[in-house]
Design a protein around this motif. Structure first.
Motif, PDB file in Angstrom:
ATOM      1  N   ASP A 142      10.159  15.901   5.504  1.00  0.00           N
ATOM      2  CA  ASP A 142       9.167  15.690   4.558  1.00  0.00           C
ATOM      3  C   ASP A 142       8.526  14.505   4.455  1.00  0.00           C
ATOM      4  OD1 ASP A 142      11.612  15.460   3.296  1.00  0.00           O
ATOM      5  OD2 ASP A 142      10.628  15.016   1.285  1.00  0.00           O
ATOM      6  N   CYS A 143       9.267  13.302   4.805  1.00  0.00           N
ATOM      7  CA  CYS A 143       8.906  12.118   4.778  1.00  0.00           C
ATOM      8  C   CYS A 143       7.976  11.690   5.856  1.00  0.00           C
ATOM      9  CB  CYS A 143      10.185  11.087   4.737  1.00  0.00           C
ATOM     10  SG  CYS A 143      11.152  11.222   3.370  1.00  0.00           S
ATOM     11  N   LEU A 144       7.832  12.533   6.618  1.00  0.00           N
ATOM     12  CA  LEU A 144       6.891  12.134   7.733  1.00  0.00           C
ATOM     13  C   LEU A 144       5.225  12.306   7.404  1.00  0.00           C
ATOM     14  CD1 LEU A 144       8.293  14.448  10.756  1.00  0.00           C
ATOM     15  CD2 LEU A 144       8.194  11.502  10.578  1.00  0.00           C
ATOM     16  N   THR A 145       5.300  12.999   6.169  1.00  0.00           N
ATOM     17  CA  THR A 145       3.751  13.283   5.774  1.00  0.00           C
ATOM     18  C   THR A 145       3.541  12.650   4.235  1.00  0.00           C
ATOM     19  OG1 THR A 145       4.556  15.442   4.858  1.00  0.00           O
ATOM     20  CG2 THR A 145       3.515  15.522   7.229  1.00  0.00           C
ATOM     21  N   VAL A 146       4.545  11.812   3.970  1.00  0.00           N
ATOM     22  CA  VAL A 146       4.342  11.133   2.674  1.00  0.00           C
ATOM     23  C   VAL A 146       3.019  10.132   2.990  1.00  0.00           C
ATOM     24  CG1 VAL A 146       5.328   9.475   1.128  1.00  0.00           C
ATOM     25  CG2 VAL A 146       6.668  11.162   1.950  1.00  0.00           C
ATOM     26  N   PRO A 147       2.021  10.223   2.327  1.00  0.00           N
ATOM     27  CA  PRO A 147       0.926   9.169   2.663  1.00  0.00           C
ATOM     28  C   PRO A 147       1.219   7.681   1.620  1.00  0.00           C
ATOM     29  CG  PRO A 147       0.543  10.749   0.777  1.00  0.00           C
ATOM     30  CD  PRO A 147       1.724  11.230   1.326  1.00  0.00           C
ATOM     31  N   ASP A 148       0.464   6.727   2.537  1.00  0.00           N
ATOM     32  CA  ASP A 148       0.349   5.573   1.642  1.00  0.00           C
ATOM     33  C   ASP A 148      -0.800   5.528   0.749  1.00  0.00           C
ATOM     34  OD1 ASP A 148      -1.608   4.977   3.423  1.00  0.00           O
ATOM     35  OD2 ASP A 148      -0.642   3.514   4.440  1.00  0.00           O
ATOM     36  N   LYS A 149      -1.181   4.617   0.166  1.00  0.00           N
ATOM     37  CA  LYS A 149      -2.101   4.328  -0.717  1.00  0.00           C
ATOM     38  C   LYS A 149      -3.448   4.725  -0.059  1.00  0.00           C
ATOM     39  CE  LYS A 149      -1.727   1.005  -3.697  1.00  0.00           C
ATOM     40  NZ  LYS A 149      -1.561  -0.315  -4.263  1.00  0.00           N
ATOM     41  N   ASP A 150      -3.577   4.527   1.244  1.00  0.00           N
ATOM     42  CA  ASP A 150      -4.739   4.929   1.749  1.00  0.00           C
ATOM     43  C   ASP A 150      -4.988   6.413   2.434  1.00  0.00           C
ATOM     44  OD1 ASP A 150      -5.804   2.486   1.450  1.00  0.00           O
ATOM     45  OD2 ASP A 150      -4.816   1.642   3.368  1.00  0.00           O
ATOM     46  N   GLY A 151      -3.815   6.952   2.491  1.00  0.00           N
ATOM     47  CA  GLY A 151      -3.584   8.372   2.787  1.00  0.00           C
ATOM     48  C   GLY A 151      -2.841   8.533   4.334  1.00  0.00           C
ATOM     49  N   ASP A 152      -2.612   7.431   4.827  1.00  0.00           N
ATOM     50  CA  ASP A 152      -2.144   7.353   6.184  1.00  0.00           C
ATOM     51  C   ASP A 152      -0.540   7.823   5.929  1.00  0.00           C
ATOM     52  OD1 ASP A 152      -4.395   6.733   7.382  1.00  0.00           O
ATOM     53  OD2 ASP A 152      -3.709   4.408   7.101  1.00  0.00           O
ATOM     54  N   THR A 153      -0.026   8.738   7.045  1.00  0.00           N
ATOM     55  CA  THR A 153       1.438   8.939   7.135  1.00  0.00           C
ATOM     56  C   THR A 153       2.130   8.357   8.351  1.00  0.00           C
ATOM     57  OG1 THR A 153       0.837  11.094   8.314  1.00  0.00           O
ATOM     58  CG2 THR A 153       0.713  11.313   6.004  1.00  0.00           C
ATOM     59  N   SER A 206       0.941  -1.020   0.112  1.00  0.00           N
ATOM     60  CA  SER A 206       0.067   0.050   0.077  1.00  0.00           C
ATOM     61  C   SER A 206       0.912   1.465  -0.066  1.00  0.00           C
ATOM     62  CB  SER A 206      -0.819  -0.160   1.263  1.00  0.00           C
ATOM     63  OG  SER A 206      -1.622  -1.236   1.166  1.00  0.00           O
ATOM     64  N   ASP A 207       1.855   1.181  -0.652  1.00  0.00           N
ATOM     65  CA  ASP A 207       2.859   2.461  -0.897  1.00  0.00           C
ATOM     66  C   ASP A 207       3.474   3.013   0.387  1.00  0.00           C
ATOM     67  OD1 ASP A 207       2.476   2.424  -3.508  1.00  0.00           O
ATOM     68  OD2 ASP A 207       1.148   3.976  -3.472  1.00  0.00           O
ATOM     69  N   THR A 208       3.398   1.901   1.712  1.00  0.00           N
ATOM     70  CA  THR A 208       4.026   2.140   2.691  1.00  0.00           C
ATOM     71  C   THR A 208       5.838   2.275   2.787  1.00  0.00           C
ATOM     72  OG1 THR A 208       4.030   0.061   3.371  1.00  0.00           O
ATOM     73  CG2 THR A 208       2.377   1.422   4.281  1.00  0.00           C
ATOM     74  N   THR A 209       6.358   3.313   3.484  1.00  0.00           N
ATOM     75  CA  THR A 209       7.759   3.352   3.284  1.00  0.00           C
ATOM     76  C   THR A 209       8.252   3.058   4.834  1.00  0.00           C
ATOM     77  OG1 THR A 209       7.775   5.726   4.068  1.00  0.00           O
ATOM     78  CG2 THR A 209       7.410   5.589   1.721  1.00  0.00           C
ATOM     79  N   THR A 210       9.809   2.999   4.611  1.00  0.00           N
ATOM     80  CA  THR A 210      10.254   2.596   5.967  1.00  0.00           C
ATOM     81  C   THR A 210       9.679   3.540   7.148  1.00  0.00           C
ATOM     82  OG1 THR A 210      12.146   3.788   5.634  1.00  0.00           O
ATOM     83  CG2 THR A 210      12.451   1.476   5.410  1.00  0.00           C
ATOM     84  N   PHE A 211       9.249   4.789   6.984  1.00  0.00           N
ATOM     85  CA  PHE A 211       8.926   5.758   7.913  1.00  0.00           C
ATOM     86  C   PHE A 211       7.669   5.199   8.331  1.00  0.00           C
ATOM     87  CE2 PHE A 211      12.081   8.544   5.970  1.00  0.00           C
ATOM     88  CZ  PHE A 211      12.251   9.506   6.904  1.00  0.00           C
ATOM     89  N   HIS A 212       6.600   4.693   7.497  1.00  0.00           N
ATOM     90  CA  HIS A 212       5.540   4.080   8.054  1.00  0.00           C
ATOM     91  C   HIS A 212       5.899   2.911   9.041  1.00  0.00           C
ATOM     92  CE1 HIS A 212       4.028   6.264   4.366  1.00  0.00           C
ATOM     93  NE2 HIS A 212       2.750   6.345   5.095  1.00  0.00           N
TER      94      HIS A 212
END
Length: 643
Positions: A219-230, A192-198
Motif C-alpha cells: 500500500d506504501c507504493l501509492t502513498v502520495p506526497d504533498k503534490d500527489g506523486d507516488t 513535501s511529505d515524501t517517504t522512503t518509498f519515494h
C-alpha cells in the motif's frame, strides 16, 4: 591565471595521483582554493568544475588519507571546519566519498565537534554518509560514535539520513537501519511529505523498493506526497521495465493511471525518461489512449517526449496514435513541436514533415500528369522510369514503372521486378521523415507500378552536378544528422534490421523544405534477429560505395550487415565533400581488388573540420566490428557542432 602550483594540484587531483598530491601538499603555502574537474557524474551531474579549498577536493577524490592528514598537520584543524560556498566542510564530503578511516582521522585531529556541523540546508555529516554510494561504513561509524538518533535528524526540508539511504545505498544498509531503530522510520515523511518509498523509487534499480514493500506492505507504493506523486510515478521516471512489471504484480495496472502532481499520470513521467522503454511498456499494458491524457497545463506525454526523448520516440508515438499527435495543443496552444529542446534539428524536421497532410494509400484510380501531351517524367533508372501522377484522392504522387515486356532483357528484368517487389514489401511498413513514404504497389499485365510520395527537390548527385561544386560543411552536417537518423530507424526495427544496400548521393533527395530523404528501396533487405545477412554470390549496390567485406565473401555468400550500410553512408559523406566517391580514379572493375588489398581510404580534403574528418573515418573502418554504428554517430561531436 592559475599559478604553476595550482596547475600541478589540479592535474594530480583529477588523476587521483596520491604520491604527487602528498608531495605537493608538503610544498603548498596554504589551504589554497582551486577549480577542479573530474567529479563522479552521479554525485555531481551538473558540474564540470567545482571551486573549493584543497582540503575539500582531497575529501572528494580517490586519494590517500595521508594527503589530508598532512594538510591538517601543516595548516591546523581549521582545514576541517572551513566551509565551501555551500556550507560544506571536508568532513561532510569525506563522509559521502570515503570510508570510516577518514572519520577516525577527523575525530583524532578535530574532535567530535567537527562531526556535528551542518551545512546551509541543515544537512549533517550523517546525511552525507547516507549518500555514500561506495560504502555504508561511514554511516555505521557515525551511529556508533554519535548514537542512532543521528539517523532521523531532519534537514531544513525534513529529509533524514534514512530517506537518503533508500535512494543511494542498498538493502544491506536498510536492514542495518531496521536493526538500529525499527521499521517505523521508513514511514517518516520528509520534504513535501515524501517517504522512503519515494526516495527508493528514484534509485536506478528497484531492489530497495522491493525490500520496503516486503517489510511495510505494497500500500506504501501509492502513498502520495504533498503534490500527489507516488513511488509508482517516480519509478516510471527513474527505473526500468523490470520495476514496472514488478509493480504490476504487486498492485495491478490501475496504479499507472493515478494522477499525481500537476494531474500527471505515469505516462507523463515515463515520457521524461531519456529513453522510451518505459513509455512503450506502459502503452502495451495500459493502452495508447493514455498518451494523450492532459496534465494541469494541458501537456500530454507526447509533449514531454518531444522535449526529453529522441526522435525515435516520436515515431513510436505516431505508430500508436497517428497524425493526432501533431494536432495536440496545451492550454497555451503549444504543440509537441514547440517542446523540442534536445536533438532539436532532427525532431523539428520529423514533426514538420509528419504534420503535413498524410498521404492516403487507399486510392483506387489514378492518371499520369501530362506535360506537352506527354507523361511528366521525373526520373529514370536501369529498367524503370518515374512519373508524376494524380490519384482519385486528389493527391499528387510519384509512380515508378517497370515494364514487364519489350526490353529484350527478360532475365535481368525479372530480377529487377523481384527486387522492387521485395523492397516495396519492406518499405510499406516504414514511416520516418527522412525516408520517402511508400504508398502501394500494383502489378498489371504490362508493368509493375510502385507509388510513393512525390518529393519536390533534387537528388544530392544532381545538385552537385548542377551547382558544379561540393556541399559546404554545414550542408554535410545537416545531411549526416538527418540520414543517420533515418538509418538508425531502419537498423533498429523490432523485427530485425532493415538494410538499404545502395546508399549514395543519387539515392538521397533534398526536398524544397530542406529535408533529406532516402529513396530507392529496390535493393533493401531485412535481417531477421541480430545475425548478419548473407545472400547471393554477387554483391548488390554500387561498387564504389561497397564495404570491403562484400568483396571477400566466404564460399558462396556475401556478408551484409548494418555496418555495410554505414560504410556506404561514410562514402556518401566523402562524396558530398569531393563530388565523387572515394577512389573514383580507380577503374570500376578494379575497386574490389583495391578494397581487398586494404589500401587506406582517401582522406577528406583540407578546409573541412577535424570533426567531419573523424566522423567519416569512423564510417569507413576496414574492421566491421570497429566501424561506427548509427547510435555512435548520432552522438558524435561533429553532429552537435553549430553549423
Amino acid at each position: 591565471m592559475a599559478t604553476q602550483m595550482e596547475r600541478k594540484l589540479r592535474a594530480a587531483l583529477e588523476a587521483g595521483d596520491s604520491e604527487e598530491l602528498q608531495r605537493l601538499c608538503g610544498e603548498v603555502g596554504s589551504n589554497i582554493e582551486l577549480e577542479v574537474g573530474g567529479f563522479d557524474k552521479q554525485d555531481f551531474p551538473f558540474e564540470e568544475l567545482r571551486k573549493m579549498p584543497l582540503a575539500h577536493h582531497l575529501a572528494c577524490k580517490p586519494v590517500r588519507l595521508s594527503c589530508l592528514e598532512l594538510l591538517i598537520d601543516r595548516f591546523g584543524t581549521g582545514c576541517l571546519t572551513y566551509r565551501n560556498g555551500r556550507g560544506e566542510t571536508p568532513v561532510h564530503l569525506a563522509a559521502q566519498h570515503q570510508d570510516e578511516s577518514w572519520m577516525k582521522l577527523v575525530k583524532e585531529k578535530g574532535g567530535r565537534g567537527c562531526m556535528r556541523i551542518v551545512n546551509r540546508k541543515g544537512e549533517t555529516v550523517a546525511h552525507f554518509a547516507a549518500m555514500n554510494r561506495k560504502s555504508n561504513s561511514c554511516l555505521k561509524w557515525l551511529v556508533k560514535e554519535l548514537g542512532s538518533d543521528c539517523l532521523t535528524v531532519p534537514d531544513i526540508y525534513s529529509d533524514t539520513a534514512v530517506h537518503l539511504v533508500a535512494q543511494h545505498q542498498g538493502i544491506e544498509s536498510l536492514e542495518w537501519i531496521k536493526r538500529q531503530i525499527g521499521t517505523d522510520c521508513f514511514r517518516l515523511k520528509g520534504e513535501s511529505d515524501t517517504t522512503t518509498f519515494h526516495f527508493a523509487a528514484q534509485k536506478s534499480d528497484n531492489s530497495n523498493l522491493e525490500w520496503l514493500v516486503k517489510e511495510l506492505g505494497s500500500d506504501c507504493l501509492t502513498v502520495p506526497d504533498k503534490d500527489g506523486d507516488t513511488a509508482v510515478h517516480l519509478a516510471a521516471l527513474h527505473q526500468g521495465i523490470e520495476s514496472l512489471e514488478w509493480i504490476k504484480r504487486q498492485i495491478g495496472t490501475d496504479c499507472f493511471r493515478l494522477k499525481g502532481g500537476w494531474k500527471r499520470i505515469t505516462f507523463h513521467f515515463a515520457a521524461q525518461k531519456s529513453d522510451n522503454s518505459n513509455l512503450k511498456w506502459l502503452v502495451k499494458e495500459v493502452g495508447s489512449d493514455c498518451l494523450t491524457v492532459p496534465d494541469k497545463d494541458g501537456d500530454t506525454a507526447v509533449h514531454l517526449a518531444a522535449q526529453w526523448q529522441p526522435v525515435d520516440s516520436l515515431q513510436f508515438i505516431f505508430d500508436q496514435i497517428g497524425a493526432e499527435m501533431f494536432r495536440l495543443k496545451n492550454r497555451f496552444s503549444r504543440t509537441p513541436a514547440d517542446w523540442c529542446r534536445t536533438d532539436q534539428s532532427a525532431k523539428r524536421v520529423w514533426i514538420s514533415a509528419g504534420a503535413k497532410k498524410q498521404l492516403d494509400p487507399s486510392f483506387t484510380d489514378w492518371d499520369f500528369i501530362l506535360h506537352k501531351n506527354k507523361k511528366q517524367l521525373i526520373g529514370r533508372g536501369g529498367f524503370g522510369k518515374v512519373y508524376k501522377v494524380v490519384t482519385d484522392r486528389n493527391q499528387t504522387v510519384a509512380v515508378k514503372v517497370l515494364p514487364l515486356s519489350g526490353t529484350g532483357q527478360s532475365g535481368k528484368l525479372q530480377k529487377a521486378v523481384e527486387m522492387e517487389k521485395r523492397g516495396a514489401e519492406i518499405h510499406k511498413r516504414l514511416s520516418h521523415p527522412n525516408i520517402v513514404q511508400f504508398l502501394k504497389c500494383e502489378q498489371s499485365w504490362d508493368g509493375l507500378y510502385i507509388f510513393t510520395e512525390l518529393v519536390s527537390g533534387h537528388s544530392l548527385f544532381e545538385l552537385m552536378q548542377r551547382q558544379n561544386k561540393p556541399f559546404k560543411e554545414s550542408g554535410v552536417r545537416d545531411f549526416s544528422r538527418q540520414i543517420c537518423s533515418g538509418l538508425n530507424f531502419l537498423h533498429c526495427q523490432p523485427q530485425g534490421a532493415i538494410l538499404h544496400r545502395d546508399i549514395k548521393s543519387g539515392n538521397i533527395m533534398l526536398t524544397d523544405e530542406g529535408v533529406f530523404k532516402l529513396i530507392d528501396f529496390g535493393l533493401a533487405k531485412e535481417i531477421v534477429g541480430t545475425s548478419d545477412l548473407s545472400t547471393g554470390i554477387d554483391p548488390k549496390g554500387t561498387l564504389y560505395f561497397m564495404a570491403p567485406e562484400l568483396f571477400m565473401g566466404e564460399g558462396d555468400s556475401i556478408p551484409y550487415s548494418a555496418k555495410t550500410d554505414m560504410w556506404a553512408f561514410g562514402c556518401t559523406v566523402y562524396e558530398l565533400t569531393a563530388m565523387q566517391p572515394p577512389d573514383a580514379n580507380v577503374q570500376q572493375f578494379r575497386i574490389g581488388v583495391v578494397r581487398c588489398a586494404g589500401r587506406a581510404m582517401p582522406r577528406i580534403a583540407d578546409g573541412f573540420s577535424a570533426g567531419l574528418k573523424d566522423f567519416y573515418l569512423r564510417c569507413v573502418d576496414y574492421d566491421p566490428r570497429k566501424r561506427a554504428d548509427t547510435a555512435e554517430l548520432l552522438g558524435h561531436s561533429f553532429l552537435s557542432a553549430s553549423s
